[in-house]
Design a protein around this motif. Structure first.
Motif, PDB file in Angstrom:
ATOM      1  N   ALA A 161       0.735  -1.141  -0.085  1.00  0.00           N
ATOM      2  CA  ALA A 161      -0.085  -0.177  -0.029  1.00  0.00           C
ATOM      3  C   ALA A 161       0.907   1.276   0.005  1.00  0.00           C
ATOM      4  N   GLU A 162       2.050   1.227   0.703  1.00  0.00           N
ATOM      5  CA  GLU A 162       2.843   2.499   0.770  1.00  0.00           C
ATOM      6  C   GLU A 162       3.365   3.078  -0.574  1.00  0.00           C
ATOM      7  N   LEU A 163       3.499   1.841  -1.418  1.00  0.00           N
ATOM      8  CA  LEU A 163       3.893   2.224  -2.933  1.00  0.00           C
ATOM      9  C   LEU A 163       2.764   2.673  -3.759  1.00  0.00           C
ATOM     10  N   ARG A 164       1.401   2.548  -3.336  1.00  0.00           N
ATOM     11  CA  ARG A 164       0.533   3.114  -4.255  1.00  0.00           C
ATOM     12  C   ARG A 164      -0.062   4.535  -4.065  1.00  0.00           C
ATOM     13  N   ALA A 165       0.701   5.498  -3.129  1.00  0.00           N
ATOM     14  CA  ALA A 165       0.461   6.538  -3.070  1.00  0.00           C
ATOM     15  C   ALA A 165       0.435   7.394  -4.279  1.00  0.00           C
ATOM     16  N   SER A 166      -0.419   8.566  -4.364  1.00  0.00           N
ATOM     17  CA  SER A 166      -0.580   9.200  -5.554  1.00  0.00           C
ATOM     18  C   SER A 166       0.492  10.211  -5.498  1.00  0.00           C
ATOM     19  N   VAL A 167       0.635  10.771  -6.898  1.00  0.00           N
ATOM     20  CA  VAL A 167       1.735  11.729  -7.093  1.00  0.00           C
ATOM     21  C   VAL A 167       1.237  12.909  -6.806  1.00  0.00           C
ATOM     22  N   PRO A 168       1.928  13.823  -6.028  1.00  0.00           N
ATOM     23  CA  PRO A 168       1.420  15.296  -5.099  1.00  0.00           C
ATOM     24  C   PRO A 168       1.335  16.237  -6.183  1.00  0.00           C
ATOM     25  N   PHE A 169       1.690  16.197  -7.492  1.00  0.00           N
ATOM     26  CA  PHE A 169       1.874  17.330  -8.507  1.00  0.00           C
ATOM     27  C   PHE A 169       0.981  17.382  -9.744  1.00  0.00           C
ATOM     28  N   GLN A 170       0.721  18.499 -10.378  1.00  0.00           N
ATOM     29  CA  GLN A 170       0.184  18.610 -11.710  1.00  0.00           C
ATOM     30  C   GLN A 170       0.852  19.329 -12.397  1.00  0.00           C
ATOM     31  N   GLU A 171       2.312  18.743 -12.708  1.00  0.00           N
ATOM     32  CA  GLU A 171       3.322  19.644 -13.720  1.00  0.00           C
ATOM     33  C   GLU A 171       3.462  19.446 -15.161  1.00  0.00           C
ATOM     34  N   TYR A 172       2.077  19.801 -15.468  1.00  0.00           N
ATOM     35  CA  TYR A 172       1.910  19.511 -17.123  1.00  0.00           C
ATOM     36  C   TYR A 172       2.886  20.795 -17.532  1.00  0.00           C
ATOM     37  N   SER A 173       3.431  20.340 -18.939  1.00  0.00           N
ATOM     38  CA  SER A 173       3.995  21.216 -19.611  1.00  0.00           C
ATOM     39  C   SER A 173       3.800  21.288 -21.013  1.00  0.00           C
ATOM     40  N   PRO A 174       3.514  22.758 -21.390  1.00  0.00           N
ATOM     41  CA  PRO A 174       2.961  22.420 -22.815  1.00  0.00           C
ATOM     42  C   PRO A 174       3.937  22.250 -23.732  1.00  0.00           C
ATOM     43  N   SER A 175       5.304  22.218 -23.557  1.00  0.00           N
ATOM     44  CA  SER A 175       6.263  21.747 -24.183  1.00  0.00           C
ATOM     45  C   SER A 175       6.437  20.159 -24.139  1.00  0.00           C
ATOM     46  N   LEU A 176       5.723  19.497 -23.513  1.00  0.00           N
ATOM     47  CA  LEU A 176       5.727  17.859 -23.712  1.00  0.00           C
ATOM     48  C   LEU A 176       4.366  17.616 -23.709  1.00  0.00           C
ATOM     49  N   PRO A 177       3.469  17.827 -24.460  1.00  0.00           N
ATOM     50  CA  PRO A 177       2.183  17.380 -24.656  1.00  0.00           C
ATOM     51  C   PRO A 177       1.873  15.862 -24.793  1.00  0.00           C
ATOM     52  N   HIS A 178       0.796  15.577 -24.649  1.00  0.00           N
ATOM     53  CA  HIS A 178       0.393  14.075 -24.550  1.00  0.00           C
ATOM     54  C   HIS A 178       0.224  13.297 -25.931  1.00  0.00           C
ATOM     55  N   GLU A 179       1.224  13.563 -26.744  1.00  0.00           N
ATOM     56  CA  GLU A 179       1.442  13.082 -27.955  1.00  0.00           C
ATOM     57  C   GLU A 179       1.376  11.623 -28.273  1.00  0.00           C
ATOM     58  N   LYS A 180       1.429  11.008 -29.571  1.00  0.00           N
ATOM     59  CA  LYS A 180       1.503   9.579 -29.714  1.00  0.00           C
ATOM     60  C   LYS A 180       2.911   9.201 -28.909  1.00  0.00           C
ATOM     61  N   PHE A 181       2.832   8.044 -28.444  1.00  0.00           N
ATOM     62  CA  PHE A 181       3.919   7.310 -27.844  1.00  0.00           C
ATOM     63  C   PHE A 181       4.696   8.326 -26.638  1.00  0.00           C
ATOM     64  N   THR A 182       4.049   9.402 -25.914  1.00  0.00           N
ATOM     65  CA  THR A 182       4.461   9.863 -24.846  1.00  0.00           C
ATOM     66  C   THR A 182       4.191   8.956 -23.690  1.00  0.00           C
ATOM     67  N   VAL A 183       4.866   9.111 -22.499  1.00  0.00           N
ATOM     68  CA  VAL A 183       4.525   8.504 -21.435  1.00  0.00           C
ATOM     69  C   VAL A 183       4.248   9.738 -20.165  1.00  0.00           C
ATOM     70  N   GLY A 184       2.816   9.451 -19.494  1.00  0.00           N
ATOM     71  CA  GLY A 184       2.328  10.237 -18.642  1.00  0.00           C
ATOM     72  C   GLY A 184       1.690   9.743 -17.329  1.00  0.00           C
ATOM     73  N   PHE A 185       1.554  10.585 -16.319  1.00  0.00           N
ATOM     74  CA  PHE A 185       0.792   9.727 -15.033  1.00  0.00           C
ATOM     75  C   PHE A 185      -0.554  10.186 -15.515  1.00  0.00           C
ATOM     76  N   ALA A 186      -1.272   8.941 -14.942  1.00  0.00           N
ATOM     77  CA  ALA A 186      -2.640   8.879 -15.259  1.00  0.00           C
ATOM     78  C   ALA A 186      -3.345   9.251 -13.979  1.00  0.00           C
ATOM     79  N   GLY A 187      -4.645  10.118 -14.283  1.00  0.00           N
ATOM     80  CA  GLY A 187      -5.609  10.407 -13.485  1.00  0.00           C
ATOM     81  C   GLY A 187      -5.455  11.290 -12.122  1.00  0.00           C
ATOM     82  N   ARG A 188      -6.672  11.813 -11.701  1.00  0.00           N
ATOM     83  CA  ARG A 188      -6.381  12.704 -10.386  1.00  0.00           C
ATOM     84  C   ARG A 188      -6.489  12.075  -9.306  1.00  0.00           C
ATOM     85  N   PRO A 189      -5.315  12.344  -8.336  1.00  0.00           N
ATOM     86  CA  PRO A 189      -4.588  13.339  -8.345  1.00  0.00           C
ATOM     87  C   PRO A 189      -3.058  12.923  -8.997  1.00  0.00           C
TER      88      PRO A 189
END
Length: 114
Positions: A13-41
């Protein structure tokens, strides 16, 4: 989207904590074959976009709330090789129900960060 996560019962369970930030950058949009964090938060699940997902995971996509409009899921990398593996994963059998969860889990045994 090929989504991965730590929700499996074998992950402590301690490894399932959420990521505490929303650091989206328009210089790295979610284009094809990009890797991103899923969901809120924001995680700990992550995904590989198999199509351009900027509209689904970019600013304003996750909440109609004006206070959250500028937030978006962080994107942190891009796949540069192994596209045949991604295609094979997308071709695997999925569970019924519309979420596209694979019938059998895929384990990543190694990856290289450049």
């Amino acid at each position: 989207v090929l989504q991965a996560g730590l929700a499996h019962k074998a992950v402590p369970a301690e490894l399932r904590a959420s990521v505490p930030f929303q650091e989206y950058s328009p210089s790295l949009p979610h284009e094809k074959f990009t890797v991103g964090f899923a969901g809120r938060p924001g995680g700990p699940d992550w995904y590989i976009s198999t199509v351009d997902n900027t509209r689904n995971h970019g600013p304003g996509s996750q909440s109609p709330d004006a206070a959250l409009f500028g937030e978006a899921d962080p994107c942190f990398g891009k796949v540069v090789a192994g596209f045949d593996v991604l295609a094979a994963m997308r071709a695997m059998a999925v569970q019924p129900g519309g979420f596209g969860m694979l019938m059998e889990p895929v384990r990543i045994l190694s990856a290289r960060v450049l």
